[in-house]
Design an enzyme around this catalytic site. Structure first.
Site, mmCIF file in Angstrom:
data_model
loop_
_atom_site.group_PDB
_atom_site.id
_atom_site.type_symbol
_atom_site.label_atom_id
_atom_site.label_comp_id
_atom_site.label_asym_id
_atom_site.label_seq_id
_atom_site.Cartn_x
_atom_site.Cartn_y
_atom_site.Cartn_z
ATOM 1 N N ILE A 287 0.817 -1.248 -0.018
ATOM 2 C CA ILE A 287 -0.020 0.052 0.086
ATOM 3 C C ILE A 287 0.861 1.365 -0.015
ATOM 4 C CG2 ILE A 287 -0.249 0.006 2.464
ATOM 5 C CD1 ILE A 287 -3.134 0.828 2.268
ATOM 6 N N LEU B 104 0.919 3.897 1.025
ATOM 7 C CA LEU B 104 1.056 4.940 2.332
ATOM 8 C C LEU B 104 2.132 4.569 3.354
ATOM 9 C CD1 LEU B 104 -0.444 3.569 5.133
ATOM 10 C CD2 LEU B 104 -2.353 4.789 3.720
ATOM 11 N N SER B 105 2.454 3.204 2.962
ATOM 12 C CA SER B 105 3.555 2.682 3.747
ATOM 13 C C SER B 105 4.926 2.894 3.203
ATOM 14 C CB SER B 105 3.556 1.028 3.754
ATOM 15 O OG SER B 105 4.830 0.222 4.123
ATOM 16 N N PRO B 106 5.741 3.452 4.145
ATOM 17 C CA PRO B 106 7.209 4.004 3.841
ATOM 18 C C PRO B 106 7.998 2.716 3.115
ATOM 19 C CG PRO B 106 6.726 5.020 5.788
ATOM 20 C CD PRO B 106 5.438 3.927 5.563
#
Length: 218
Positions: A9, A11-13
């Site tokens: 996903i 938004l995951s760094p």
């Protein structure tokens, strides 16, 4: 070469670390979104790929890997036209590895100590000591930037890993040019990569917006 599939996903760094690496290597890949709200990371099918049920997961030639640092190194080792992004020279590689461990053990770990309670337990009160640890990490990065990049004179996967983490920090602590001018200059330098927005900028913006909403900040 079989199809490369990245599960995650944006938004995951850590997922963005792998996206940056794939784009830097100009590799063809398929990105499959894992919907955590629908618990897709807990399905039997996904747990066969990664029993830790975390993202990112890379599937390549029937093999699955997880942990962004391991995946980034694997991609350069297997598909890189040269070793620029992950040098084979023992000393240069050791410096890159140190920065990668710093990201996983310090930067990302400290950030997760804030984000996990937010999303898992809806704890919106962030203790000052947790914020202090984030600021300490930024100060360390400032000291690392003796050259233009995180691990030396050239860009490596350490830059991708740390960039994806610190560009999400803004939701909690400001990255101030008055305090960390070299760090701010490095972020600006990295943001000029032709694939930056696709691989990191867009996902970081979503993460920052979501975190600020959780924290009740504008």
């Amino acid at each position: 070469m079989g199809k490369i599939v990245l599960y995650g996903i944006e938004l995951s760094p850590p997922v963005r670390t792998v996206l940056l690496t794939l784009e830097a290597l100009n590799l063809d890949y398929e990105f499959k979104v894992v919907n955590f709200l629908n618990k897709e990371h807990r399905t039997e099918e996904f747990e066969k790929k990664n029993p830790q049920h975390t993202v990112p997961v890379l599937e390549d030639d029937g093999h699955c890997l997880w942990d962004s640092h391991a995946i980034a190194a694997y991609l350069v080792n297997k598909y890189g036209k040269d070793d620029a992004l992950y040098p084979k020279d023992p000393l240069k590689r050791a410096v890159v590895d140190q920065r990668l461990h710093f990201d996983s053990g310090v930067l990302f770990a400290n950030a997760r100590n804030i984000t996990a309670p937010l999303f898992i337990r809806n704890v919106t009160d962030v203790p000052q000591e947790k914020i202090d640890l984030l600021n300490e990490g930024l100060n360390f990065l400032e000291s690392f930037l003796v050259h233009d990049f995180i691990a030396g004179e050239t860009m490596t996967i350490a830059d991708f890993s740390i960039l994806s983490t610190v560009t999400t920090y803004e939701a909690v602590v400001p990255i101030d040019a008055a305090r960390t001018p070299k760090l701010v200059a490095w972020i600006k330098r990295m943001s000029k990569l032709p694939y930056y927005e696709k691989a990191n900028g867009k996902g970081a913006a979503v993460a920052i917006k979501l975190l600020k909403e959780k924290l009740g900040r504008k």
